[in-house]
Design a protein around this motif. Sequence first.
Motif, mmCIF file in Angstrom:
data_model
loop_
_atom_site.group_PDB
_atom_site.id
_atom_site.type_symbol
_atom_site.label_atom_id
_atom_site.label_comp_id
_atom_site.label_asym_id
_atom_site.label_seq_id
_atom_site.Cartn_x
_atom_site.Cartn_y
_atom_site.Cartn_z
ATOM 1 N N ARG A 13 0.838 -1.199 0.000
ATOM 2 C CA ARG A 13 0.000 0.000 0.000
ATOM 3 C C ARG A 13 0.870 1.245 0.000
ATOM 4 O O ARG A 13 1.102 1.867 1.029
ATOM 5 C CB ARG A 13 -0.942 -0.033 1.207
ATOM 6 C CG ARG A 13 -1.910 -1.203 1.178
ATOM 7 C CD ARG A 13 -2.811 -1.246 2.385
ATOM 8 N NE ARG A 13 -3.622 -0.025 2.469
ATOM 9 C CZ ARG A 13 -3.442 0.932 3.370
ATOM 10 N NH1 ARG A 13 -2.466 0.839 4.247
ATOM 11 N NH2 ARG A 13 -4.222 1.989 3.394
ATOM 12 N N THR A 14 1.416 1.582 -1.161
ATOM 13 C CA THR A 14 2.107 2.852 -1.354
ATOM 14 C C THR A 14 1.181 3.769 -2.155
ATOM 15 O O THR A 14 0.208 3.296 -2.764
ATOM 16 C CB THR A 14 3.429 2.648 -2.115
ATOM 17 O OG1 THR A 14 3.122 2.223 -3.458
ATOM 18 C CG2 THR A 14 4.297 1.593 -1.445
ATOM 19 N N CYS A 20 12.470 -5.106 0.209
ATOM 20 C CA CYS A 20 11.860 -3.808 0.544
ATOM 21 C C CYS A 20 12.004 -2.819 -0.608
ATOM 22 O O CYS A 20 11.070 -2.083 -0.930
ATOM 23 C CB CYS A 20 12.492 -3.247 1.808
ATOM 24 S SG CYS A 20 12.151 -4.194 3.294
ATOM 25 N N ILE A 21 13.187 -2.802 -1.231
ATOM 26 C CA ILE A 21 13.409 -1.890 -2.359
ATOM 27 C C ILE A 21 12.486 -2.253 -3.517
ATOM 28 O O ILE A 21 11.885 -1.381 -4.157
ATOM 29 C CB ILE A 21 14.885 -1.933 -2.798
ATOM 30 C CG1 ILE A 21 15.777 -1.324 -1.700
ATOM 31 C CG2 ILE A 21 15.084 -1.185 -4.113
ATOM 32 C CD1 ILE A 21 17.256 -1.462 -1.970
ATOM 33 N N GLY A 22 12.365 -3.553 -3.803
ATOM 34 C CA GLY A 22 11.497 -3.978 -4.900
ATOM 35 C C GLY A 22 10.046 -3.626 -4.653
ATOM 36 O O GLY A 22 9.347 -3.148 -5.557
ATOM 37 N N TYR A 23 9.571 -3.835 -3.424
ATOM 38 C CA TYR A 23 8.187 -3.499 -3.067
ATOM 39 C C TYR A 23 7.901 -2.007 -3.242
ATOM 40 O O TYR A 23 6.781 -1.617 -3.584
ATOM 41 C CB TYR A 23 7.901 -3.895 -1.621
ATOM 42 C CG TYR A 23 7.636 -5.358 -1.393
ATOM 43 C CD1 TYR A 23 7.831 -6.295 -2.400
ATOM 44 C CD2 TYR A 23 7.196 -5.815 -0.154
ATOM 45 C CE1 TYR A 23 7.590 -7.630 -2.181
ATOM 46 C CE2 TYR A 23 6.948 -7.159 0.074
ATOM 47 C CZ TYR A 23 7.146 -8.066 -0.947
ATOM 48 O OH TYR A 23 6.894 -9.401 -0.728
ATOM 49 N N SER A 24 8.898 -1.178 -2.949
ATOM 50 C CA SER A 24 8.690 0.272 -3.011
ATOM 51 C C SER A 24 8.958 0.841 -4.408
ATOM 52 O O SER A 24 8.258 1.760 -4.850
ATOM 53 C CB SER A 24 9.609 0.973 -1.999
ATOM 54 O OG SER A 24 9.387 0.504 -0.693
ATOM 55 N N LEU A 25 9.975 0.297 -5.082
ATOM 56 C CA LEU A 25 10.420 0.914 -6.333
ATOM 57 C C LEU A 25 9.531 0.552 -7.515
ATOM 58 O O LEU A 25 9.227 1.414 -8.352
ATOM 59 C CB LEU A 25 11.870 0.492 -6.611
ATOM 60 C CG LEU A 25 12.567 1.180 -7.783
ATOM 61 C CD1 LEU A 25 12.622 2.686 -7.559
ATOM 62 C CD2 LEU A 25 13.974 0.607 -7.973
#
Length: 245
Positions: free
Chosen positions: A116-117, A168-173
């Motif tokens: 959920r971004t 974490c980077i993949g989920y956000s980027l």
Amino acid sequence: DRLPEALTNYWGNEGTSSPAWQITVLLPLLLLAIHYLCLWLSFRDPKFREQSPKVLRIVFWIIPYITVLCSCIMYCSMLDSFLNPFRLIPVSMGLLFLFIGNYMPKLKHNAFMGIRTPWSMYDDENWRATHRFCGKLSVILGLAMILCALLPLTAMLIAGGILLLFLCIGYSLYPYLYYRKQVAKGLPPISSKPMGKTLWGSVAIVLISAILCSILLFTGNITVECGETALEIRASYWKDLTVSY
């Protein structure tokens, strides 16, 4: 009946002795309370009830899974089991990511569960694309996490931390990059003010977590000095201890 009468726990700066039954019973009860809280928060959202039965299983089973894992690690530590409890952590986390990654593409747009971004919540297209990609990423990194258990202990901790950071980077980027493609095609952009706050907040959380993990993993020391009347133990990030002879 094989547990010692009293166990030492370290919730504070100093170890305190507690009856074994308190530690072995209170932790599952605490996780059970968290489980019911998650269920209550999930089903308050009417849209969440429309999720597929397979997705709903995640909510019903993830905390019980963690409870069994924590109990296994606790008993292995207390009973000096042949199973190294530290080896159970990457294996169990890897299995968890395999399980979650398999169900991620089936998640429907909702306000409680999933990635959920601001970008993944932009529209249904971004949501579906994000969860398809991140589901595959979770499966790949879950398998890699299981293989980490075969490494020496220090290398296992470092490799596991790096894999979690990549996750974490993949989920956000990915949702952000997909959002940029959508805007390039002519879709209206999100207001820059909340986007900026979310971006810098995410960066700050990642940096603070990385710094704290680095400090705990790669710094600190323990020294022991045998004096004439006492033994003194000095440890970084911990209260020093003096034991009189």
